[in-house]
Design an enzyme around this catalytic site. Structure first.
Site, mmCIF file in Angstrom:
data_model
loop_
_atom_site.group_PDB
_atom_site.id
_atom_site.type_symbol
_atom_site.label_atom_id
_atom_site.label_comp_id
_atom_site.label_asym_id
_atom_site.label_seq_id
_atom_site.Cartn_x
_atom_site.Cartn_y
_atom_site.Cartn_z
ATOM 1 N N HIS A 32 55.862 -63.130 -68.171
ATOM 2 C CA HIS A 32 55.121 -63.687 -67.044
ATOM 3 C C HIS A 32 53.902 -64.470 -67.513
ATOM 4 O O HIS A 32 53.654 -65.593 -67.067
ATOM 5 C CB HIS A 32 54.699 -62.537 -66.117
ATOM 6 C CG HIS A 32 54.834 -62.849 -64.673
ATOM 7 N ND1 HIS A 32 55.070 -61.891 -63.710
ATOM 8 C CD2 HIS A 32 54.773 -64.020 -63.995
ATOM 9 C CE1 HIS A 32 55.145 -62.460 -62.522
ATOM 10 N NE2 HIS A 32 54.962 -63.740 -62.671
ATOM 11 N N TYR A 64 55.479 -57.478 -58.688
ATOM 12 C CA TYR A 64 55.605 -57.732 -57.257
ATOM 13 C C TYR A 64 55.658 -56.402 -56.518
ATOM 14 O O TYR A 64 56.618 -55.657 -56.598
ATOM 15 C CB TYR A 64 56.861 -58.550 -56.952
ATOM 16 C CG TYR A 64 56.914 -59.910 -57.598
ATOM 17 C CD1 TYR A 64 55.756 -60.562 -58.019
ATOM 18 C CD2 TYR A 64 58.126 -60.552 -57.808
ATOM 19 C CE1 TYR A 64 55.812 -61.807 -58.622
ATOM 20 C CE2 TYR A 64 58.202 -61.808 -58.400
ATOM 21 C CZ TYR A 64 57.038 -62.426 -58.812
ATOM 22 O OH TYR A 64 57.103 -63.658 -59.412
#
Length: 332
Positions: free
Chosen positions: A124, A58
């Protein structure tokens, strides 16, 4: 204050978490302001939303740096969840599950987060070039080294099924992956989309988790903002906002799905709550191991979201929400 558990009761967290991604990634960049985001994180902790969910991708990296500034002051109050396994390029995102990389990524996340230990370290995405057992084994070594307390996995495999119009088996690939890594080291939590308009995880994934004492972090519990009732069909989004090219956020689909918002608003009025709080209360009602992780960029939203833990939906409320028409339009 209500607490929820992750990983067979080993790790307690607040009832509602805080998804930190919108502060640095995927949503309108013109509204991403560091000081406002820090106030949002502080507000969430003040209200008992102890789980802070971020990832190294992010930004990339800037979200962890932001959270680290808060943790420097309030580490003891937070349950820190971050992720590894994805690399961000100029025009693409690729998976990297090589054991050496995973260990370096963890050390880098620890530095950015200004902490000695990550409470929940999530994969992830699995690297198709690396057996997931090898990646998971490297992550397990991080637990042994004291750098990580528990391991989690982000769900995979649902999107293709949705595009094909499937209504069952959307999480089969995730469950197969979970069963493989469970042989290496226990899974504490799975992160998957779960909301009033995307309830598919209830069919197979949540029962799998519940039977094994695995927590479920409900991603996008507010439907990327749609279920808050604050978005207007046809309002448009800035080009860098993921909703600008999302099939469910066209003017036509937003109008078609308004009955969902109307239903949430109707229940909310009876409880003196907001549609967002009812949407989150619905997620909380799905089981004691479910923790909704709504994204928020502003302090008032974080406080409103945390208040969902005080909304007790009745059986009649849940039946009314279950009777709402299913969301129209592909999610992908």
């Amino acid at each position: 204050m209500e607490r929820r558990t992750i990983g067979a009761g080993a790790l307690g967290v607040g009832a509602v978490g805080l998804g930190c991604m919108p502060m640095s990634w995927a949503y309108t960049s013109s509204r991403q302001r560091g000081e406002a985001s820090m106030r949002t994180v502080h507000a969430a902790l003040d209200e008992g939303s102890t789980l802070l969910d971020t990832a190294d991708m992010y930004g990339p990296f800037t979200n962890e740096l932001l959270i680290g500034r808060v943790l420097r002051e309030r580490r003891a109050e937070a349950f820190v969840s971050t992720k590894c396994g994805l690399l961000v390029g100029e025009q693409h995102i690729v998976a990297n599950g090589r054991p050496g990389y995973v260990k370096r990524a963890c050390d880098a996340s620890l530095r950015r987060l200004q902490t000695d230990t990550i409470d929940l370290y999530q994969l992830h995405r699995a690297d198709p070039e690396v057996p997931v057992e090898e990646t998971w084994g490297a992550m397990a070594e991080l637990v042994s080294a004291g750098k990580v307390r528990a391991l989690g996995l982000c769900a995979v495999g649902a999107r293709a099924g949705r595009r094909a119009g499937a209504v069952t088996g959307l999480y089969d690939a995730t469950i197969r992956q979970l069963e493989r890594v469970q042989q290496v080291f226990p899974v504490a939590a799975v992160q998957a989309e779960l909301s009033v308009w995307s309830p598919e995880a209830l069919a197979t994934l949540l029962p799998w988790c519940a039977a094994r004492g695995v927590g479920l972090l409900a991603a996008m519990p507010l439907g990327n903002g749609f279920l808050t009732g604050t978005l207007t069909p046809g309002q448009g989004f800035e080009p860098d906002d993921l909703r600008a090219r999302h099939p469910r956020f066209t003017a036509e689909m937003m109008a078609a799905n308004q009955p969902l918002v109307v239903g949430l608003r109707r229940v909310a009025q009876r409880h003196g709550a907001t549609p967002a709080q009812v949407a989150l209360a619905w997620v909380l009602a799905q089981g004691p191991q479910v923790v909704p992780v709504p994204g928020a960029k502003r302090e008032r939203w974080a406080r409103e979201n945390a208040g969902a833990a005080q909304v007790s939906l009745t059986r009649a409320d849940l039946a009314e929400l279950a009777a709402l028409p299913p969301a129209q339009g592909s999610w992908d």
